[in-house]
Design an enzyme around this catalytic site. Structure first.
Site, PDB file in Angstrom:
ATOM      1  N   HIS A 142     -11.022   2.521  18.444  1.00 36.98           N
ATOM      2  CA  HIS A 142     -10.070   3.606  18.389  1.00 36.98           C
ATOM      3  C   HIS A 142      -8.650   3.259  18.326  1.00 36.98           C
ATOM      4  O   HIS A 142      -7.843   3.309  17.198  1.00 36.98           O
ATOM      5  CB  HIS A 142     -10.408   4.864  19.333  1.00 36.98           C
TER       6      HIS A 142
ATOM      7  N   HIS B  64      -4.974   3.592  15.046  1.00 37.02           N
ATOM      8  CA  HIS B  64      -3.778   4.307  15.702  1.00 37.02           C
ATOM      9  C   HIS B  64      -2.490   3.081  15.770  1.00 37.02           C
ATOM     10  O   HIS B  64      -1.632   3.097  14.780  1.00 37.02           O
ATOM     11  CB  HIS B  64      -3.459   4.862  16.950  1.00 37.02           C
TER      12      HIS B  64
ATOM     13  N   HIS C  95     -11.260   6.356  11.539  1.00 35.32           N
ATOM     14  CA  HIS C  95     -10.811   7.118  12.504  1.00 35.32           C
ATOM     15  C   HIS C  95     -11.596   8.437  12.821  1.00 35.32           C
ATOM     16  O   HIS C  95     -12.087   8.788  14.029  1.00 35.32           O
ATOM     17  CB  HIS C  95      -9.239   7.647  12.398  1.00 35.32           C
TER      18      HIS C  95
ATOM     19  N   ASN D  43     -13.402   9.153  16.405  1.00 35.86           N
ATOM     20  CA  ASN D  43     -12.554  10.171  17.058  1.00 35.86           C
ATOM     21  C   ASN D  43     -13.400  11.522  17.401  1.00 35.86           C
ATOM     22  O   ASN D  43     -13.344  12.021  18.509  1.00 35.86           O
ATOM     23  CB  ASN D  43     -11.432  10.512  16.436  1.00 35.86           C
TER      24      ASN D  43
ATOM     25  N   ILE E 266      -4.672  12.845  15.554  1.00 36.22           N
ATOM     26  CA  ILE E 266      -4.852  13.102  16.860  1.00 36.22           C
ATOM     27  C   ILE E 266      -5.865  12.037  17.695  1.00 36.22           C
ATOM     28  O   ILE E 266      -6.260  11.079  17.048  1.00 36.22           O
ATOM     29  CB  ILE E 266      -5.840  14.475  16.907  1.00 36.22           C
TER      30      ILE E 266
END
Length: 849
Positions: A536, A541, A728, A732, A849
């Protein structure tokens, strides 16, 4: 800084304010020598609208016999903290300016040079007047007389006369014979009081650098210089400077020596780069940056106010439901944990009551638990979730036997695995030999042995936390499901004791089955930590932030590739900054809730060093690398899956193909000739900077793709888009479904296996209460501007709708046991669309997010 051309009477980027400066209202540069003010003129000529030139002074800007009357409509979003907020003296002054028509000054910029001088044509200036206000936005208008010889409007310069910033959504110029000029802004405009530099917004038409109209070349180049900055000083909130730095702001050594953390982004600890903030260094550690209550990100990377308010209101809610299952820190003694499963169940049935007995925090029952309260107990679900759960990125095919560590045996002990041929042979019950199982691609593994083992002794020094290196072997059954066969837990030599390792298998006696469940709990804690820190955070990110920085530094806003990528980067830097504030920082949520503890980010760095390769971030390459697929030109997607019923891979490959086809249509339109790729200076600088600066610690790796042809660019961009969207989404949006009931995804293990160093008291407690140990959707304006790109996007959207139906059909197929069955949650994480709320589906453009 943008440098004005000295030949202009009043350059659009001039920062000097002449004495008795007028507020221009006529086209041309509005000569300051005229002894007349805009407002006194309006009082005498009330019928004259802002922007029109009175007949008595038409000569100032030249003949307007063939001029076109053009209306500019500016849409400004209502904001809470910026312009149009209701507080403060500045608000009152801004209201007065609004009434007087001193909100924004616009300057139209021609795409052409003056044929007589060879210089840029003089801009056409005008102020806007407020015309209407809706619930969430305000409309402003201005009118211009555009001479026929002015040419096409390619950009608009904007100056904010207010004391506060404002958010401009878009500007539309109507009245031209060939249709309106659309300018998509979606940007915060700083007050000229903060910075006198004017903002430039280019029209939605895209240009390669070599195709840039002459009238826009200087603006294009100098706007990029502004975005790059000079690498000096502490960044201010209103700035839009994109620059690189290492992760040296996670620790807080001035507060406590225990909160000092190593710098990530070095030879010792390789890591991607993050956005530079320029904060001063700490007093006790010159390598570390002081922490700030508000981490700088370039202004346009910040959340829209609607998202900002929504996120801040739901931040705790989201974290508690998904990222931080260790709620005992807020409810009971963190050192004790939950004493019984019934205490966990109360969170969903009764809620957690605050100290005042007034506020009740009640959790929605996760869909997994709602379908089957004991779903997390079943070995079949343990295996299924490696293919269709929260972390489908770790399972891999076993290709070598026996299993063996690559770590230095002098430090970590004998490398041979304790999972022997005899153990596996016994567990598969004579169906086939181990050699046959490997040859037929029936054995798979979750391997966290070599990654975790170097951290075992460090983590065990943390109170109430333990760690092992682990291997878990699965067998692919004839029904297409994975059955766990054996779990190996290893402790390296430490404290004068030799290496310890043990293998647990499923069994039928009461003690053995609880030892097996406890071993599973350890593996799940390892998988949870790996999921958050690697699958993740690191791979989506963190790895994406350098792409965003390079895109803004090297690709102009009018570059077609910038406009293709920009939707996939929205809000990612802001969410990453928030992560550095409270999630991945020293003493933050990740460190207090996941097994690696204070070494969590150091472990993430080790994973980056050992495992991360850009070329393997592409979904097909990732599947092949893990042995989960092989190339097969006759198979769908050109790949044959090793496990046919692999929901993440099946749905992901459909999405990958759709993305790649859309990117191919887009790239091939703008680069019909391969030579255009190599001669595109902005594009080449962008890719070079990603490799050599954004991922500087891996700049010399041989696996970086070259960028010479449209095919190369398509593969690079498809990979980036996949990481920010499909990858993602897969790791997520299933967090609440699978981690909301945290016995299914324990994040931290507090107790060693009772068999490691058994004592009579420990063993007695385990036999009495064994369960106590199991803890833990629309088109971009710039795309719509081009009919060919718009058509390609519509085809892309149609394919996504087809994907929705395909996933529904697969979930209804009873033969696909990894996504259909009694108590089984259908796999919907890669369904492209979702209604609002916690739905466990939907693939957003970006990592927001």
């Amino acid at each position: 800084m943008l440098k004005p051309q000295l030949t202009h009477q009043s350059s659009q980027y001039s920062t000097q304010t002449p004495f008795l400066q007028l507020k221009p209202f006529i086209h041309g540069n509005g000569n300051a020598s005229l002894p007349i003010s805009r407002h006194s003129f309006q009082k005498k000529n009330k019928s004259v609208r802002v922007g029109f030139t009175p007949s008595s002074i038409k000569a100032v800007a030249g003949s307007t016999e063939k001029a076109t009357s053009v209306k500019a409509i500016v849409t400004v979003k209502l904001t809470v903290g910026g312009f149009l907020s209701n507080l403060g003296l500045a608000r009152g002054i801004d209201d007065i300016k609004d009434v007087l028509g001193e909100t924004l000054q616009l300057e139209l910029v021609s795409t052409e040079l003056d044929p007589k001088t060879g210089l840029e044509k003089k801009t056409i200036k005008g102020y806007v007047d407020k015309t209407s206000q809706a619930e969430d936005e305000v409309k402003y208008e201005s009118s211009f007389e555009v001479p026929a010889e002015f040419g096409e409007v390619g950009a608009i310069l904007v100056e904010n006369e207010h004391y506060k910033e404002m958010f401009i959504k878009d500007i539309v110029l109507s009245g031209f014979s060939n249709g309106p000029v659309n300018i998509n802004c979606n940007s915060w405009i700083h007050s000229k009081k903060d910075n006198p530099q004017k903002r430039v917004f280019f029209a939605n038409k895209s240009y390669l650098p070599s195709q840039t109209p002459n009238g826009l070349k200087r603006l294009r180049e100098e706007e990029l210089k502004i975005l790059r900055g000079n690498g000096q000083g502490e960044r201010k909130t209103f700035e839009r400077v994109y620059d690189y730095d290492v992760y040296n702001d996670l620790g807080n050594p001035d507060s406590s020596a225990n909160l000092k953390r190593p710098v990530l982004g070095s030879k010792q600890h390789p890591y991607p780069r993050r956005c530079r903030t320029g904060c001063p260094r700490t007093k006790t550690d010159p390598l570390s940056e002081e922490r700030s209550s508000s981490v700088y990100v370039p202004r346009d990377e910040c959340f829209s106010e609607v998202k900002q308010l929504t996120f801040s209101a739901k931040a705790v809610y989201s974290v508690l439901h998904a990222v931080v299952p260790s709620l005992e820190t807020a409810i009971i003694d963190a050192d004790l944990g939950f004493p019984f499963f019934t205490e966990i169940d109360k969170l969903y049935n009764e809620g957690a009551i605050s100290d005042t007995q007034e506020n009740v925090l009640k959790f929605e029952t996760p869909e997994t638990m709602d379908r089957d309260k004991f779903f997390w107990f079943r070995d079949a679900e343990f295996g299924r979730q490696t293919l269709a759960g929260l972390n489908p990125y770790s399972i891999r095919l076993i290709t070598e036997w026996p299993l063996k560590s690559k770590l230095d045996p002098k430090i970590y002990g004998p490398p041979q695995s304790a999972i022997t041929t005899e153990i596996i042979q016994k567990e598969i019950g004579g169906i086939m030999t181990v050699e046959e199982a490997i040859r037929q691609k029936k054995l798979f593994i979750l391997d966290y042995h070599d990654l975790l083992l170097p951290y075992v002794s460090k983590v065990r020094e943390i109170k109430g936390t333990t760690l092992y290196g682990s291997r878990t072997v699965f067998f692919l059954t004839p029904s297409g499901t994975l059955r766990p066969l054996a779990i190996e837990l290893t402790r390296p030599p430490m404290d004068g004791k030799p290496q310890w390792k043990e293998v647990r298998m499923p069994c039928w006696d009461a003690t053995g089955i609880w030892l097996w469940r406890l071993a599973k709990a350890h593996v799940l804690a390892h998988d949870s930590g790996y999921h958050q820190l690697v699958s993740h955070w690191l791979r989506t990110h963190c790895a994406t932030e350098p792409y965003i920085i390079a895109t803004n530094r090297q690709l102009s806003a009018v570059h077609p590739i910038y406009r293709l990528l920009q939707p996939h980067f929205r809000y990612t830097m802001e969410i990453n900054a928030l992560a550095r504030e409270a999630l991945i920082n020293a003493g933050g949520i990740i460190e207090t809730s996941f097994s690696p503890g204070k070494y969590s980010m150091e472990l993430s760095s080790a994973a980056y060093d050992l495992l991360w390769q850009f070329n393997l971030e592409a979904l097909p390459a990732d599947l092949i690398n893990r042995g989960m697929a092989v190339e097969d030109p006759t198979a769908p997607h050109g790949l044959k899956l090793t496990i046919e019923d692999y929901p993440f891979a099946n749905d992901g490959l459909l999405l990958w193909d759709n993305i790649k086809e859309w990117v191919s249509d887009y790239v091939n339109h703008y680069y019909p000739n391969p030579s255009l790729i190599e001669c595109d200076q902005e594009l080449q600088a962008w890719w070079t900077e990603i490799r050599t600066v954004g991922h500087a610690d891996k700049k010399d790796e041989p696996w970086w793709p070259v960028l010479k042809t449209p095919k190369d660019l398509i593969e690079i961009i498809t990979t980036i888009v996949w990481v920010t969207s499909g990858h993602h989404a897969a790791v997520n949006f299933g967090q609440y479904t699978y981690a909301g009931y945290f016995p299914n995804r324990p994040t931290i293990a507090r107790t060693n296996m009772p068999t490691e160093e058994p004592s009579e008291e420990f063993w007695k407690n385990f036999l009495m209460k064994p369960p106590k140990e199991y803890l833990g959707d629309g088109i971009e304006p710039a795309w719509a501007e081009n009919p060919i790109i718009e058509g390609a996007f519509e085809r892309f959207n149609g394919r996504l709708l087809e994907l929705e139906g395909t996933i529904d059909e697969r979930n209804a197929n009873r033969e696909l046991r990894n996504r259909n069955g009694a108590g089984v949650v259908p796999y919907e994480l890669l369904k492209p669309f979702s209604k609002p709320g916690v739905t466990g589906k939907g693939v957003p453009y970006s990592i927001s997010i």
